[in-house]
Scaffold this motif. Structure first.
Motif, PDB file in Angstrom:
ATOM      1  N   VAL A  20     -13.743  11.290  14.345  1.00 26.79           N
ATOM      2  CA  VAL A  20     -13.931   9.968  14.205  1.00 26.79           C
ATOM      3  C   VAL A  20     -15.296   9.793  13.154  1.00 26.79           C
ATOM      4  N   ARG A  21     -15.892  10.882  12.989  1.00 30.50           N
ATOM      5  CA  ARG A  21     -17.227  10.752  12.069  1.00 30.50           C
ATOM      6  C   ARG A  21     -16.677  10.945  10.768  1.00 30.50           C
ATOM      7  N   HIS A  22     -15.472  11.313  10.305  1.00 28.25           N
ATOM      8  CA  HIS A  22     -14.992  11.531   8.869  1.00 28.25           C
ATOM      9  C   HIS A  22     -14.086  10.254   8.496  1.00 28.25           C
ATOM     10  N   LEU A  23     -14.437   9.192   9.318  1.00 27.48           N
ATOM     11  CA  LEU A  23     -13.759   7.748   8.964  1.00 27.48           C
ATOM     12  C   LEU A  23     -14.815   6.859   8.819  1.00 27.48           C
ATOM     13  N   HIS A  24     -14.401   5.561   8.172  1.00 29.58           N
ATOM     14  CA  HIS A  24     -15.166   4.650   8.147  1.00 29.58           C
ATOM     15  C   HIS A  24     -14.563   3.395   7.781  1.00 29.58           C
ATOM     16  N   THR A  25     -15.298   2.434   7.890  1.00 28.33           N
ATOM     17  CA  THR A  25     -14.672   0.787   7.543  1.00 28.33           C
ATOM     18  C   THR A  25     -13.259   0.623   8.351  1.00 28.33           C
ATOM     19  N   PHE A  26     -13.534   0.686   9.541  1.00 25.07           N
ATOM     20  CA  PHE A  26     -12.244   0.621  10.762  1.00 25.07           C
ATOM     21  C   PHE A  26     -12.142  -1.027  10.572  1.00 25.07           C
ATOM     22  N   ARG A  27     -10.737  -1.153  10.609  1.00 26.34           N
ATOM     23  CA  ARG A  27     -10.257  -2.927  10.589  1.00 26.34           C
ATOM     24  C   ARG A  27      -8.898  -2.949  11.064  1.00 26.34           C
ATOM     25  N   ALA A  28      -8.578  -3.929  11.764  1.00 25.17           N
ATOM     26  CA  ALA A  28      -7.295  -4.404  12.292  1.00 25.17           C
ATOM     27  C   ALA A  28      -6.404  -4.526  10.950  1.00 25.17           C
ATOM     28  N   ARG A  29      -5.220  -3.971  10.954  1.00 24.45           N
ATOM     29  CA  ARG A  29      -4.069  -4.434  10.048  1.00 24.45           C
ATOM     30  C   ARG A  29      -2.818  -4.538  11.003  1.00 24.45           C
ATOM     31  N   LEU A  30      -2.002  -5.335  10.175  1.00 30.10           N
ATOM     32  CA  LEU A  30      -0.576  -5.662  10.617  1.00 30.10           C
ATOM     33  C   LEU A  30       0.446  -4.532   9.965  1.00 30.10           C
ATOM     34  N   VAL A  31       0.834  -3.435  10.481  1.00 30.69           N
ATOM     35  CA  VAL A  31       1.467  -2.308   9.740  1.00 30.69           C
ATOM     36  C   VAL A  31       2.825  -2.604   9.577  1.00 30.69           C
ATOM     37  N   TYR A  32       3.457  -2.402   8.495  1.00 35.80           N
ATOM     38  CA  TYR A  32       4.952  -2.791   8.082  1.00 35.80           C
ATOM     39  C   TYR A  32       5.778  -1.540   7.717  1.00 35.80           C
TER      40      TYR A  32
END
Length: 143
Positions: free
Chosen positions: A74-86
């Motif tokens: 998880v430390r290698h990721l940033h700017t987490f956000r909810a997205r509707l994926v198609y």
């Protein structure tokens, strides 16, 4: 019927541009072994790893550009956000599993952002080297 799969709410994030590496975090490496820095990935699973949080992610691989599914710290990721994926490739890999609603995905994204920040701060006990480019040292640009 082989129709298009239903979209699913997932948590999206970006791979850090640079990460600290090696003895006391004095070296810098771009992105991760599997993903380029800045790559957009989708979180399709979470679990505690060996002393740190691990996420199962889906994104375009660094070397081939093909969709891959891989466990990432998880430390290698940033700017987490909810997205509707198609995207069918992502939907196939997540197998319809997701947080459920937009609100649940947003709650999970906020939690993962906090955990990622804490783990980046705690992972290397040494001070950052001069001119460090890791995610924590890069200037924040509004936007």
């Amino acid at each position: 019927m082989s129709g298009t799969p239903e979209p699913v709410w997932l948590v999206a994030a970006n791979v850090v541009l640079w990460r600290r590496y090696g003895d006391l975090g004095r070296e810098l490496r771009p992105g991760t072994k599997a993903y380029r820095g800045g790559a957009k990935v989708y979180v399709v699973g979470t679990y505690p790893g060996m002393g740190h949080q691990q996420l199962t992610t889906v994104g375009h691989g660094r070397h081939t550009g093909h969709w891959i599914t891989i466990d990432t710290g998880v430390r290698h990721l940033h700017t987490f956000r909810a997205r509707l994926v198609y995207a069918p490739a992502v939907l196939k890999r997540c197998d319809g599993r997701g947080p459920g609603t937009r609100e649940e995905a947003a709650e999970l994204a906020a939690l993962l952002e906090r955990i990622a920040r804490e783990e980046r701060h705690a992972h290397h006990a040494a001070p950052h080297p001069q001119g460090c480019l890791c995610h924590e040292c890069l200037p924040v640009t509004p936007g």
